[in-house]
Structures are given as C-alpha cells and as structure tokens.
Design a protein around this motif. Sequence first.
Motif, PDB file in Angstrom:
ATOM      1  N   HIS A 281      -5.607  13.237  -9.649  1.00  0.00           N
ATOM      2  CA  HIS A 281      -5.849  12.483 -10.874  1.00  0.00           C
ATOM      3  C   HIS A 281      -4.897  12.606 -11.868  1.00  0.00           C
ATOM      4  O   HIS A 281      -4.338  13.325 -12.202  1.00  0.00           O
TER       5      HIS A 281
ATOM      6  N   ARG B 279      -4.094   4.389   3.266  1.00  0.00           N
ATOM      7  CA  ARG B 279      -5.593   3.657   3.729  1.00  0.00           C
ATOM      8  C   ARG B 279      -5.739   3.879   5.169  1.00  0.00           C
ATOM      9  O   ARG B 279      -6.794   3.869   5.657  1.00  0.00           O
TER      10      ARG B 279
ATOM     11  N   LYS C  84      -4.714   3.344  -6.844  1.00  0.00           N
ATOM     12  CA  LYS C  84      -5.698   3.894  -7.416  1.00  0.00           C
ATOM     13  C   LYS C  84      -6.728   4.791  -6.494  1.00  0.00           C
ATOM     14  O   LYS C  84      -6.903   5.925  -6.817  1.00  0.00           O
ATOM     15  N   ARG C  85      -7.196   3.735  -5.661  1.00  0.00           N
ATOM     16  CA  ARG C  85      -8.171   4.470  -4.702  1.00  0.00           C
ATOM     17  C   ARG C  85      -7.639   5.331  -3.813  1.00  0.00           C
ATOM     18  O   ARG C  85      -8.029   6.554  -3.497  1.00  0.00           O
ATOM     19  N   ASP C  86      -6.517   5.241  -3.405  1.00  0.00           N
ATOM     20  CA  ASP C  86      -5.582   6.228  -2.599  1.00  0.00           C
ATOM     21  C   ASP C  86      -5.434   7.676  -3.183  1.00  0.00           C
ATOM     22  O   ASP C  86      -5.607   8.604  -2.765  1.00  0.00           O
TER      23      ASP C  86
ATOM     24  N   GLU D 257      -4.828  -6.500  -6.496  1.00  0.00           N
ATOM     25  CA  GLU D 257      -5.241  -5.715  -5.270  1.00  0.00           C
ATOM     26  C   GLU D 257      -4.628  -4.603  -4.790  1.00  0.00           C
ATOM     27  O   GLU D 257      -5.202  -3.418  -4.443  1.00  0.00           O
TER      28      GLU D 257
ATOM     29  N   ARG E 122      -6.612   7.224   6.315  1.00  0.00           N
ATOM     30  CA  ARG E 122      -7.854   7.628   5.951  1.00  0.00           C
ATOM     31  C   ARG E 122      -8.762   7.029   7.055  1.00  0.00           C
ATOM     32  O   ARG E 122      -9.871   7.660   7.163  1.00  0.00           O
TER      33      ARG E 122
ATOM     34  N   GLU F  57      -7.225   8.514  -5.739  1.00  0.00           N
ATOM     35  CA  GLU F  57      -8.401   9.317  -6.120  1.00  0.00           C
ATOM     36  C   GLU F  57      -8.996   9.922  -4.752  1.00  0.00           C
ATOM     37  O   GLU F  57      -9.432  11.122  -4.876  1.00  0.00           O
ATOM     38  N   TRP F  58      -8.690   9.341  -3.490  1.00  0.00           N
ATOM     39  CA  TRP F  58      -8.934   9.956  -2.227  1.00  0.00           C
ATOM     40  C   TRP F  58      -8.569  11.161  -2.261  1.00  0.00           C
ATOM     41  O   TRP F  58      -9.215  12.222  -1.661  1.00  0.00           O
TER      42      TRP F  58
ATOM     43  N   ASP G 128      -5.161  -1.827  -7.436  1.00  0.00           N
ATOM     44  CA  ASP G 128      -6.580  -1.027  -7.214  1.00  0.00           C
ATOM     45  C   ASP G 128      -6.441  -0.102  -5.838  1.00  0.00           C
ATOM     46  O   ASP G 128      -7.051   0.930  -5.876  1.00  0.00           O
ATOM     47  N   ALA G 129      -5.840  -0.639  -4.937  1.00  0.00           N
ATOM     48  CA  ALA G 129      -5.662   0.233  -3.686  1.00  0.00           C
ATOM     49  C   ALA G 129      -4.868   1.745  -4.079  1.00  0.00           C
ATOM     50  O   ALA G 129      -5.066   2.753  -3.451  1.00  0.00           O
TER      51      ALA G 129
ATOM     52  N   TYR H 170       0.881  -1.000  -0.037  1.00  0.00           N
ATOM     53  CA  TYR H 170      -0.162  -0.011   0.045  1.00  0.00           C
ATOM     54  C   TYR H 170       0.853   1.405  -0.093  1.00  0.00           C
ATOM     55  O   TYR H 170       2.129   1.386   0.470  1.00  0.00           O
TER      56      TYR H 170
END
Length: 441
Positions: free
Chosen positions: A66, A250, A57-59, A51, A253, A61-62, A54-55, A13
């Motif tokens: 971008h 994460r 990209k999610r971080d 996984e 967050r 985006e949060w 994906d993590a 991560y």
Amino acid sequence: MTTTRFAPSPTGYIHVGNLRTALMNYLIARKAGGTFILRIDDTDPERSKEEYVDAIKRDLEWLGLHWDKVERQSERLDRYAEAADKLREMGRFYEAFETPTELDLKRKKQLNMGKPPVYDRAALNLSDAEKDALRAERGNGVWRFKLDHERIEWTDGILGDISIDAASVSDPVLIRGDGQVLYTIASVVDDTEMGVTDVVRGSDHVTNTATQIQIIEALGGQCPRFAHHSLLTGPQGEALSKRLGTLALRDLREQGLQPMALLSLMARLGSSDPVELRSDMAELIEGFDVNRFGAAPTKFDVQDLFPLTAKHLQSLPLTDVADAVEDAGVPADLAEPFWAMARENITTLADLKGWWELCRDGAEPLIADEDREFIAEAVALLPDGPFDGETWGTWTKAVKEATGRKGKGLFMPLRKALTGMERGPEMAALLPLLQVIRARG
C-alpha cells in the motif's frame, strides 16, 4: 525521513521483475517508518493507458504493498520544462539533429577506430543559422545533457563502490524531438522535489544513475542512496526478458498463487539469506536488508511458488479462505470440517472444487481384482451413519479382525475403493464428509 518510490510506466502489466523493485523500495520505507510513493511514469502519451494504471494499483493492492501517495508525471510537465530551461541557461543542454541512421554510422566508425561508441558532440559546433536550417529540414532536434567528462562515483547499496568515466558515456537525450520528456530528467526532478532518499532499481540502470547524478548536481539537488539489484533469469540461467509477458502478476494471481508466497520468495531471492515463507508483511519488513543482496544474475523459477503457496494455505484458518470454500460449493455447516480435511492436500485454492466434488458425488472405485471380495466384506461391516472422526478407526479395526488384513494391505484398498485415489487426506477426516453428503442425497 526515508522516502522511496516505485515508478512503473503504464504501458503494460507489472511482472515479477517489476515486483522485485517495488517490494524492495516498499520494505525499505516501511522498515524506516518512512514514505512509499507510487509514481506513475506516464510521459509517453502514445503508449500510456489508464487501464494499465488501474491494473498496477490492483496488483499492488493484491500484494498488500500500500502506497502513501500517488504522483503522475503527466501532471508535472511544467516542472520538467523549468528544469530544462535551467540547464539551457547553464550551458548544459543542447539541441542535436542527427537521424538514427547518422548516429548508427557514427557509432560503427568509432568502433572500427577502436574508440567507445559515444556521441561526438558535433551539434555543439552548429551555428544558429545551421540549426535553423536543420529545423526547417528535419523539425525540432533532441535535447542532450552535456556531461562533465570526469569520473562519476558512488557507493551502491548492493554493488559496492562504483566509478564510471563520463567520457565513456554519450550525452543523454532528455527531451525528444516531438517534445516528449524522457525518464532520465523527469525522474531526477521528481526524486529531488519529492525528497526521495533511497532508490532501488535493476542493474540495467547503472549507467542511467551515473548520468542522473550529474543532472541532480547541476540542478542543485541532493543525491539519494542508490542500490541496483541483479536481473532475473530463468531457472537454467536463460534471459527472462522474453518470458516476462507470461509472468505478469495478474497471470500469477489467476494461477492461484498466494501473495505471501510471492512476497516471501522475492524478499530473499538473490540475497545471502535462505528463502523462508513468512506469515505476514511485518515479518518481511523486519527481516529485510538490501545490503544482503548480491550482484550476480538471479535465477527465478515460477514453479518454486507453488509449494510456498501450498504451505501458506495450510497455515490459514477457515476465516481467511471462507469465500473460496463457499465458491467451491461447500455448505456452510460443512465448511469447517471440509477445510480441515482439504487444507493439507491442495496446492492452490482452485483445488478445493475437486475435493468437494469427491465429497458430494463420490468417485469411481479403484478396486483390483484380488481385492473385490475383501472390499465387499468390508463394505458389509461399514456401520450406519452419520459418521464422525472415530468411524474410520472403528470400521478398519472391525475389518482387520474379520479379514486378517493389516497395514497397507488393509488401508490402501479401502482408500482406493472410497476415493478412486492412492493418496489424499486422512481418511478419518474424509469419511464423515463422504457419508454426510450421501445421507443428504
């Protein structure tokens, strides 16, 4: 056109150390109106996991970082193979067969002789027959890039003028014995072919940069501008590397920390500018200058993020936190006054639940023995509801006239009796919420 990239390996991560690199590259690209590439460095098939892609990209985006396009190194292996063939044809790429134990013994011997512990290029003296015999015995060797033994120089965006003697650096391994392409060559090929103009990364990459400059030049590419930011330490100057696992984005967050608090800190930490909470990304972009950062190790304390988060939340309208207010259980018709009451008294949005429970259920009164008669008299003077923003003032004025109490001796016992706490929101804002909820019950 300015082009930057953030190139994480999907083997875990993103943590605060990675974020620093990502943010600096993002801000440089956006300030210049350029391109920000998210490049997934997934050439290690054993450790790379979808996984984690994906993590990552999610971080991002949060945080609002971008990207303009995504590249994956696992889809570009043919480009690296072509570059390797080109280096072989030039006589700049050679196969070596030493085991890790043999290399370690060589390094120790060199150190004992007072020499730099660099690879001695013994593999260059192997005959074809000797190479065949070693392959049969040990399998394929590693492929090393043959450095020109001269000084490698560049002007770093943070560290200033850098000069490294290539003779003091081992010829870097670019391809492992199992065929895995390593970062050093893959990154060079990508940066060259994707037109990357600026590379910001940690100061632990300085030697990598030196060798990559020679590889870029050998392949006929254009060197980007390099800048190497300082490494983070803990608040006491201790190494942060062992704690980075607990400083994943994460996890931050989940602790309720706000993106703008994290970005505001990271955009200034280690620079000559003070840390200031920014309201949006546009302010961060406008105020960023990579040349204002220093080379000294930079102290990072996760606790600094909580007051920044609290300050950021205080500035937000209800529309920005409506979901969190609803999740806390607050009815829609009370959301506006509830947020106006609570916003100054929370550190993270998770604190909203506790304030709503106080409004909904009340609290265990906190009454000193010497205040019991006073509280009983005050409660008897409490006007009929529903209450509004004027009720607290009207009530305490009546209590003051009836009891003669004033100041702290008047207000503190009443607050403690109603909330069970010695401090908190303005009672004028809290009292109507307490009464409305009780009236509903």
